[in-house]
Design an enzyme around this catalytic site. Structure first.
Site, PDB file in Angstrom:
ATOM      1  N   HIS A 139      -2.344   2.799  -5.931  1.00 42.33           N
ATOM      2  CA  HIS A 139      -3.161   1.610  -5.642  1.00 42.33           C
ATOM      3  C   HIS A 139      -3.368   0.754  -6.893  1.00 42.33           C
ATOM      4  O   HIS A 139      -3.500  -0.467  -6.800  1.00 42.33           O
ATOM      5  CB  HIS A 139      -4.517   2.025  -5.060  1.00 42.33           C
ATOM      6  CG  HIS A 139      -5.179   0.934  -4.281  1.00 42.33           C
ATOM      7  ND1 HIS A 139      -4.715   0.500  -3.054  1.00 42.33           N
ATOM      8  CD2 HIS A 139      -6.255   0.154  -4.566  1.00 42.33           C
ATOM      9  CE1 HIS A 139      -5.485  -0.479  -2.612  1.00 42.33           C
ATOM     10  NE2 HIS A 139      -6.424  -0.702  -3.508  1.00 42.33           N
TER      11      HIS A 139
ATOM     12  N   LYS B 250      -2.353  -2.707   7.862  1.00 45.35           N
ATOM     13  CA  LYS B 250      -3.526  -2.142   8.507  1.00 45.35           C
ATOM     14  C   LYS B 250      -3.762  -2.888   9.816  1.00 45.35           C
ATOM     15  O   LYS B 250      -3.630  -4.100   9.874  1.00 45.35           O
ATOM     16  CB  LYS B 250      -4.758  -2.284   7.602  1.00 45.35           C
ATOM     17  CG  LYS B 250      -4.829  -1.251   6.487  1.00 45.35           C
ATOM     18  CD  LYS B 250      -6.144  -1.375   5.753  1.00 45.35           C
ATOM     19  CE  LYS B 250      -6.313  -0.258   4.728  1.00 45.35           C
ATOM     20  NZ  LYS B 250      -7.592  -0.371   4.006  1.00 45.35           N
TER      21      LYS B 250
ATOM     22  N   HIS C 180      -3.765  -9.511   3.076  1.00 46.91           N
ATOM     23  CA  HIS C 180      -5.173  -9.739   3.390  1.00 46.91           C
ATOM     24  C   HIS C 180      -5.322 -11.040   4.168  1.00 46.91           C
ATOM     25  O   HIS C 180      -4.621 -12.017   3.901  1.00 46.91           O
ATOM     26  CB  HIS C 180      -6.012  -9.832   2.112  1.00 46.91           C
ATOM     27  CG  HIS C 180      -6.127  -8.544   1.360  1.00 46.91           C
ATOM     28  ND1 HIS C 180      -6.564  -7.385   1.947  1.00 46.91           N
ATOM     29  CD2 HIS C 180      -5.867  -8.237   0.060  1.00 46.91           C
ATOM     30  CE1 HIS C 180      -6.563  -6.411   1.050  1.00 46.91           C
ATOM     31  NE2 HIS C 180      -6.143  -6.898  -0.095  1.00 46.91           N
TER      32      HIS C 180
ATOM     33  N   ARG D 223      -0.586  -1.545  -7.179  1.00 46.39           N
ATOM     34  CA  ARG D 223      -0.837  -2.686  -6.282  1.00 46.39           C
ATOM     35  C   ARG D 223      -1.726  -3.717  -6.978  1.00 46.39           C
ATOM     36  O   ARG D 223      -1.450  -4.919  -6.938  1.00 46.39           O
ATOM     37  CB  ARG D 223      -1.496  -2.168  -5.001  1.00 46.39           C
ATOM     38  CG  ARG D 223      -1.911  -3.229  -3.983  1.00 46.39           C
ATOM     39  CD  ARG D 223      -2.387  -2.501  -2.729  1.00 46.39           C
ATOM     40  NE  ARG D 223      -3.183  -3.319  -1.837  1.00 46.39           N
ATOM     41  CZ  ARG D 223      -2.688  -4.102  -0.885  1.00 46.39           C
ATOM     42  NH1 ARG D 223      -1.385  -4.211  -0.731  1.00 46.39           N
ATOM     43  NH2 ARG D 223      -3.492  -4.781  -0.082  1.00 46.39           N
TER      44      ARG D 223
ATOM     45  N   ARG E 240       0.839  -1.192   0.000  1.00 47.51           N
ATOM     46  CA  ARG E 240       0.000   0.000   0.000  1.00 47.51           C
ATOM     47  C   ARG E 240       0.879   1.249   0.000  1.00 47.51           C
ATOM     48  O   ARG E 240       2.025   1.209   0.436  1.00 47.51           O
ATOM     49  CB  ARG E 240      -0.909   0.020   1.224  1.00 47.51           C
ATOM     50  CG  ARG E 240      -1.901  -1.128   1.286  1.00 47.51           C
ATOM     51  CD  ARG E 240      -2.715  -1.057   2.574  1.00 47.51           C
ATOM     52  NE  ARG E 240      -3.697  -2.133   2.651  1.00 47.51           N
ATOM     53  CZ  ARG E 240      -3.450  -3.334   3.176  1.00 47.51           C
ATOM     54  NH1 ARG E 240      -2.245  -3.605   3.668  1.00 47.51           N
ATOM     55  NH2 ARG E 240      -4.387  -4.260   3.207  1.00 47.51           N
TER      56      ARG E 240
ATOM     57  N   TYR F 197      -9.111 -10.356  -9.018  1.00 49.66           N
ATOM     58  CA  TYR F 197      -7.997 -10.647  -9.927  1.00 49.66           C
ATOM     59  C   TYR F 197      -8.265 -11.877 -10.789  1.00 49.66           C
ATOM     60  O   TYR F 197      -7.756 -11.976 -11.899  1.00 49.66           O
ATOM     61  CB  TYR F 197      -6.702 -10.781  -9.123  1.00 49.66           C
ATOM     62  CG  TYR F 197      -6.498  -9.603  -8.212  1.00 49.66           C
ATOM     63  CD1 TYR F 197      -6.388  -8.314  -8.733  1.00 49.66           C
ATOM     64  CD2 TYR F 197      -6.479  -9.747  -6.830  1.00 49.66           C
ATOM     65  CE1 TYR F 197      -6.252  -7.215  -7.901  1.00 49.66           C
ATOM     66  CE2 TYR F 197      -6.343  -8.653  -5.994  1.00 49.66           C
ATOM     67  CZ  TYR F 197      -6.235  -7.391  -6.534  1.00 49.66           C
ATOM     68  OH  TYR F 197      -6.106  -6.299  -5.715  1.00 49.66           O
TER      69      TYR F 197
END
Length: 356
Positions: free
Chosen positions: A306, A234, A332, A309, A210, A341
């Site tokens: 982003h 995060k 994630h 990414r 990120r 994706y």
């Protein structure tokens, strides 16, 4: 925004907030929430408290005086009126052509309020070990999410990805061709930051981190021998991220000039630096966004970090067909967010078959 400026703005907002918001801020800083997230939340709280005063739902003369009982006794109807205010108030401004705040912005506001209410009703403890109050009205307020199928989202995003040979072609363009269109004055500025800019773009394309994770990188977090970087994900979790080998040369070239070019001293820990009047500073997210947008627009289409990414994630899934591997690379905890994706790659495969 530069870190120093961000902290100044945070202090400005803290100075006008009620004591319980300052408690919340301190608690979330320990999680840790990023300063950027906390800054955005403080902005949303000011918006909310301003509305409470305008709507006469509090008798407090200023935001700092709004007491807990006001929040405790707000009704679902009150919060729905606030949402309606967010949707309609901009249209009351005769100088504005906007119809209202976007649903994304409204959801962000409600998310910030939900976080505050959860803290006040569940997480904090008073002297008796109890929360400040128990009634969480935010649990009764629903948010509307933008409806879009994965296929539709994949189609919209696909045009903004640098897939296949375009990943290296983009880097090569910045390295060898971009400069040719510049004036002599612009060339001087470009050359000063060329190695750094290429290193940032290469890292984003080779790791999928990120923007905030790249901004917060320190020298100690980068291991070029192993091609691994350490980032804060995060939620404050530390993670080791593999970096594709094609980025190594760009990162090494930047490190070779970092100290001399940006006047870096031992105390300058940030990996990516900028220099102004002889003083080095950590490069901020806004500057990186503008830099990526400038180069990508000249190459093909203006994109954000982003989208780089997304590019890495799509290329990695195309090469491995493993959603688990992609989700781990992106940090994630679930593979659900990587479904996008598979749609992009499936579309690419279909296009390839159509061209046979």
């Amino acid at each position: 925004m530069r870190r120093e400026l961000l902290l100044e703005k945070i202090e400005t907002y803290k100075a006008i907030m009620p004591w319980y918001v300052l408690d919340y801020y301190q608690s979330k800083l320990a999680v840790p929430y990023s300063f950027t997230t906390l800054y955005e939340y403080l902005k949303e709280y000011k918006r909310f408290f301003d509305w409470l005063m305008d709507a006469d739902l509090t008798q407090a003369p200023k935001i700092a005086d709004i007491d807990l009982s006001t929040l405790e006794h707000l009704t679902k109807k009150d919060l729905e009126a606030f949402v309606l205010y967010l949707r309609e108030r901009p249209s009351l401004n005769t100088y504005s052509t906007k119809e209202g705040l976007s649903q994304t912005t409204i959801n962000r506001t409600l998310s910030a309020l939900s976080s505050l209410y959860k803290y006040l009703t569940e997480e904090v403890e008073n002297d008796q070990g109890e929360p400040y109050f128990y009634r969480n009205v935010m649990k009764k307020v629903s948010t509307k999410k933008k409806k879009e199928t994965l296929a539709s989202r994949a189609e919209n995003i696909k045009q903004k990805l640098f897939l296949g040979d375009e990943t290296l072609a983009f880097l090569d363009y910045v390295d060898k061709e971009y400069e040719q269109k510049l004036s002599n004055r612009a060339k001087s500025s470009f050359r000063k930051n060329k190695e750094r800019d290429l290193a940032i773009i290469a890292l984003l394309l080779a790791s999928g981190v990120r923007l905030s994770e790249a901004v917060n990188l320190d020298l100690k977090d980068v291991n070029l021998n192993m091609m691994i970087i350490e980032v804060i994900r995060k939620g404050g979790k530390r993670d080791s991220v593999n970096v594709a080998g094609f980025a190594k040369g760009y990162l090494e070239s930047y490190l070779a000039v970092r100290q001399r070019r940006y006047k870096a001293e031992k105390q300058d820990l940030a990996f990516f630096l900028t220099e102004y009047r002889g003083v080095p500073n950590r490069m901020d997210a806004s500057s990186i966004e503008k830099m990526v947008g400038k180069y990508s627009e000249d190459f093909k289409i203006r994109v954000t970090p982003h989208k780089l990414r997304h590019t890495l994630a799509t290329r990695l899934y195309d090469a491995t067909k493993s959603q688990v591997l992609v989700s781990h690379q992106l940090g994630h905890s679930s593979t659900q967010v990587t479904d996008l994706y598979t749609h992009i790659v499936n579309d690419e495969q279909k296009n390839a078959l159509d061209n046979l």
